[in-house]
Design an enzyme around this catalytic site. Sequence first.
Site, PDB file in Angstrom:
ATOM      1  N   GLU A  84      -4.059   3.706   6.727  1.00  0.00           N
ATOM      2  CA  GLU A  84      -4.083   3.403   5.290  1.00  0.00           C
ATOM      3  C   GLU A  84      -4.947   4.450   4.589  1.00  0.00           C
ATOM      4  OE1 GLU A  84      -4.446  -0.690   4.036  1.00  0.00           O
ATOM      5  OE2 GLU A  84      -5.561  -0.099   2.241  1.00  0.00           O
ATOM      6  N   ARG A 107       0.831  -1.211   0.000  1.00  0.00           N
ATOM      7  CA  ARG A 107       0.000   0.000   0.000  1.00  0.00           C
ATOM      8  C   ARG A 107       0.865   1.261   0.000  1.00  0.00           C
ATOM      9  NH1 ARG A 107      -1.967  -3.668  -1.225  1.00  0.00           N
ATOM     10  NH2 ARG A 107      -3.416  -4.988  -0.113  1.00  0.00           N
ATOM     11  N   SER A 144      -9.800  -0.534   4.566  1.00  0.00           N
ATOM     12  CA  SER A 144      -9.034  -0.699   5.811  1.00  0.00           C
ATOM     13  C   SER A 144      -8.636   0.668   6.354  1.00  0.00           C
ATOM     14  CB  SER A 144      -7.764  -1.514   5.559  1.00  0.00           C
ATOM     15  OG  SER A 144      -8.105  -2.789   5.103  1.00  0.00           O
TER      16      SER A 144
HETATM   17  C1  LIG Z   1     -15.215  -1.394   0.814  1.00  0.00           C
HETATM   18  C2  LIG Z   1     -13.781  -1.114   0.457  1.00  0.00           C
HETATM   19  C3  LIG Z   1     -12.881  -2.155   0.368  1.00  0.00           C
HETATM   20  C4  LIG Z   1     -11.546  -1.917   0.041  1.00  0.00           C
HETATM   21  N1  LIG Z   1     -10.678  -2.972  -0.049  1.00  0.00           N
HETATM   22  C5  LIG Z   1      -9.409  -2.757  -0.411  1.00  0.00           C
HETATM   23  C6  LIG Z   1      -8.500  -3.863  -0.570  1.00  0.00           C
HETATM   24  O1  LIG Z   1      -8.843  -5.023  -0.391  1.00  0.00           O
HETATM   25  N2  LIG Z   1      -7.232  -3.596  -0.925  1.00  0.00           N
HETATM   26  C7  LIG Z   1      -6.781  -2.325  -1.159  1.00  0.00           C
HETATM   27  O2  LIG Z   1      -5.620  -2.147  -1.502  1.00  0.00           O
HETATM   28  N3  LIG Z   1      -7.609  -1.269  -0.996  1.00  0.00           N
HETATM   29  C8  LIG Z   1      -8.903  -1.445  -0.641  1.00  0.00           C
HETATM   30  N4  LIG Z   1      -9.744  -0.390  -0.490  1.00  0.00           N
HETATM   31  C9  LIG Z   1      -9.222   0.979  -0.667  1.00  0.00           C
HETATM   32  C10 LIG Z   1      -9.394   1.537  -2.092  1.00  0.00           C
HETATM   33  O3  LIG Z   1     -10.229   0.717  -2.839  1.00  0.00           O
HETATM   34  C11 LIG Z   1      -8.050   1.651  -2.811  1.00  0.00           C
HETATM   35  O4  LIG Z   1      -7.098   2.384  -2.058  1.00  0.00           O
HETATM   36  C12 LIG Z   1      -8.165   2.329  -4.182  1.00  0.00           C
HETATM   37  O5  LIG Z   1      -6.924   2.244  -4.817  1.00  0.00           O
HETATM   38  C13 LIG Z   1      -8.601   3.787  -4.069  1.00  0.00           C
HETATM   39  O6  LIG Z   1      -8.763   4.317  -5.363  1.00  0.00           O
HETATM   40  P1  LIG Z   1      -9.450   5.743  -5.533  1.00  0.00           P
HETATM   41  O7  LIG Z   1      -9.414   6.093  -6.985  1.00  0.00           O
HETATM   42  O8  LIG Z   1     -10.769   5.766  -4.899  1.00  0.00           O
HETATM   43  O9  LIG Z   1      -8.395   6.658  -4.764  1.00  0.00           O
HETATM   44  P2  LIG Z   1      -8.636   7.961  -3.837  1.00  0.00           P
HETATM   45  O10 LIG Z   1      -9.182   7.549  -2.518  1.00  0.00           O
HETATM   46  O11 LIG Z   1      -9.385   8.989  -4.590  1.00  0.00           O
HETATM   47  O12 LIG Z   1      -7.122   8.418  -3.661  1.00  0.00           O
HETATM   48  C14 LIG Z   1      -6.218   7.583  -2.968  1.00  0.00           C
HETATM   49  C15 LIG Z   1      -4.790   8.104  -3.202  1.00  0.00           C
HETATM   50  O13 LIG Z   1      -4.460   7.914  -4.588  1.00  0.00           O
HETATM   51  C16 LIG Z   1      -3.993   9.151  -5.133  1.00  0.00           C
HETATM   52  N5  LIG Z   1      -4.426   9.217  -6.532  1.00  0.00           N
HETATM   53  C17 LIG Z   1      -5.687   9.036  -7.000  1.00  0.00           C
HETATM   54  N6  LIG Z   1      -5.712   9.154  -8.342  1.00  0.00           N
HETATM   55  C18 LIG Z   1      -4.425   9.444  -8.716  1.00  0.00           C
HETATM   56  C19 LIG Z   1      -3.774   9.666  -9.982  1.00  0.00           C
HETATM   57  N7  LIG Z   1      -4.436   9.644 -11.147  1.00  0.00           N
HETATM   58  N8  LIG Z   1      -2.452   9.934  -9.966  1.00  0.00           N
HETATM   59  C20 LIG Z   1      -1.731   9.963  -8.819  1.00  0.00           C
HETATM   60  N9  LIG Z   1      -2.291   9.737  -7.593  1.00  0.00           N
HETATM   61  C21 LIG Z   1      -3.617   9.477  -7.555  1.00  0.00           C
HETATM   62  C22 LIG Z   1      -4.625  10.235  -4.299  1.00  0.00           C
HETATM   63  O14 LIG Z   1      -3.859  11.429  -4.359  1.00  0.00           O
HETATM   64  C23 LIG Z   1      -4.638   9.600  -2.916  1.00  0.00           C
HETATM   65  O15 LIG Z   1      -3.384   9.797  -2.303  1.00  0.00           O
HETATM   66  C24 LIG Z   1     -11.104  -0.590  -0.184  1.00  0.00           C
HETATM   67  C25 LIG Z   1     -12.019   0.471  -0.099  1.00  0.00           C
HETATM   68  C26 LIG Z   1     -13.335   0.218   0.210  1.00  0.00           C
HETATM   69  C27 LIG Z   1     -14.297   1.364   0.277  1.00  0.00           C
END
Ligand SMILES: Cc1cc2nc3c(=O)[nH]c(=O)nc-3n(C[C@H](O)[C@H](O)[C@H](O)COP(=O)(O)OP(=O)(O)OC[C@H]3O[C@@H](n4cnc5c(N)ncnc54)[C@H](O)[C@@H]3O)c2cc1C
Length: 262
Positions: A254, A142, A184
């Site tokens: 996280e 992560r 998480s």
């Molecule tokens: C129910 C649930 C279950 C989940 N299970 C997991 C799991 O099993 N494993 C896991 O790893 N995660 C899990 N997550 C967390 C989440 O799914 C991941 O972290 C995912 O990668 C977030 O993507 P996002 O686009 O929503 O990012 P955001 O929350 O919008 O951003 C997260 C980070 O990514 C950066 N970011 C976003 N887009 C870009 C880009 N284009 N360029 C550079 N940086 C960027 C942001 O600046 C921020 O620091 C879960 C979340 C939920 C709600």
Amino acid sequence: MTSKVINFSKYSSIKIGQEVEVSILESCSDYSDKYYLLGSCNNTLIGKNPPPLMILSKKYDYIKIEDNLLKIGGATPSGKIASFCKKHNIANFEFLSHLPGTLGGLVFMNAGLKEFEIFNNLISISTCKGIRIKENIDYGYRFTNIDTPILEATFTIEYGFRKDKVVIFKKMRANQPSTPSAGSCFKNPIDDYAGRLIEAVGLKGKRVGEMEFSKVHANFLVNHGNGTFKDAIYLIEKAQKRVYESFGIKLECELIILGKSA
Ligand SMILES: Cc1cc2nc3c(=O)[nH]c(=O)nc-3n(C[C@H](O)[C@H](O)[C@H](O)COP(=O)(O)OP(=O)(O)OC[C@H]3O[C@@H](n4cnc5c(N)ncnc54)[C@H](O)[C@@H]3O)c2cc1C
């Protein structure tokens, strides 16, 4: 530069936040370090007065096969990636069928499930600072050291989509709450589990207002309805303090926290 108003109490997976005017990145000339780039806010908690926010424009929502490589735009949702891989019989992306996010967020977080991580098949990313190959990126559990918007990522293709893996991943989700959360709350410390530690210090099921360390899985900070940023922060700090006092372990968030309580 264009912008739009996003209501984070609807947009974010944890359903906390207010209306914020968010700038839209159409090209890198729109970007500067003052902006915080968001994806679909599945891992982020937004409080009052966050830094200026930005999201990628819809033109970065695409997925294609080119020269037998998979090319995915930074704004592409995980569900679309999983569906594309199923349709084209591509292996190793099955875990995305139950992991919410956009490609940019998935790569920035090196998101994954058990041994499956988005970096496994990654070759390179196209960013506002040029192309970066995987070998030149620091990454781990992560974590990455990417410090610039990810516009596109290129992956190797192995054929053989596994429907059975989708079933396994769905089953893994069965011990996680369906109540809104940001996934998480804390990273698992080395050789331990954040959920076990939260439970050990008596905080599993601990509720303040409408925020709670879930009774289903203690490492999920869930919002039962109108939960607030303030209550979320209170619980996060309480867990960190208690776990440190009892076990000497510093729980690292996280989920990403932007802004303040007031
Ligand atoms: C129910 C649930 C279950 C989940 N299970 C997991 C799991 O099993 N494993 C896991 O790893 N995660 C899990 N997550 C967390 C989440 O799914 C991941 O972290 C995912 O990668 C977030 O993507 P996002 O686009 O929503 O990012 P955001 O929350 O919008 O951003 C997260 C980070 O990514 C950066 N970011 C976003 N887009 C870009 C880009 N284009 N360029 C550079 N940086 C960027 C942001 O600046 C921020 O620091 C879960 C979340 C939920 C709600």
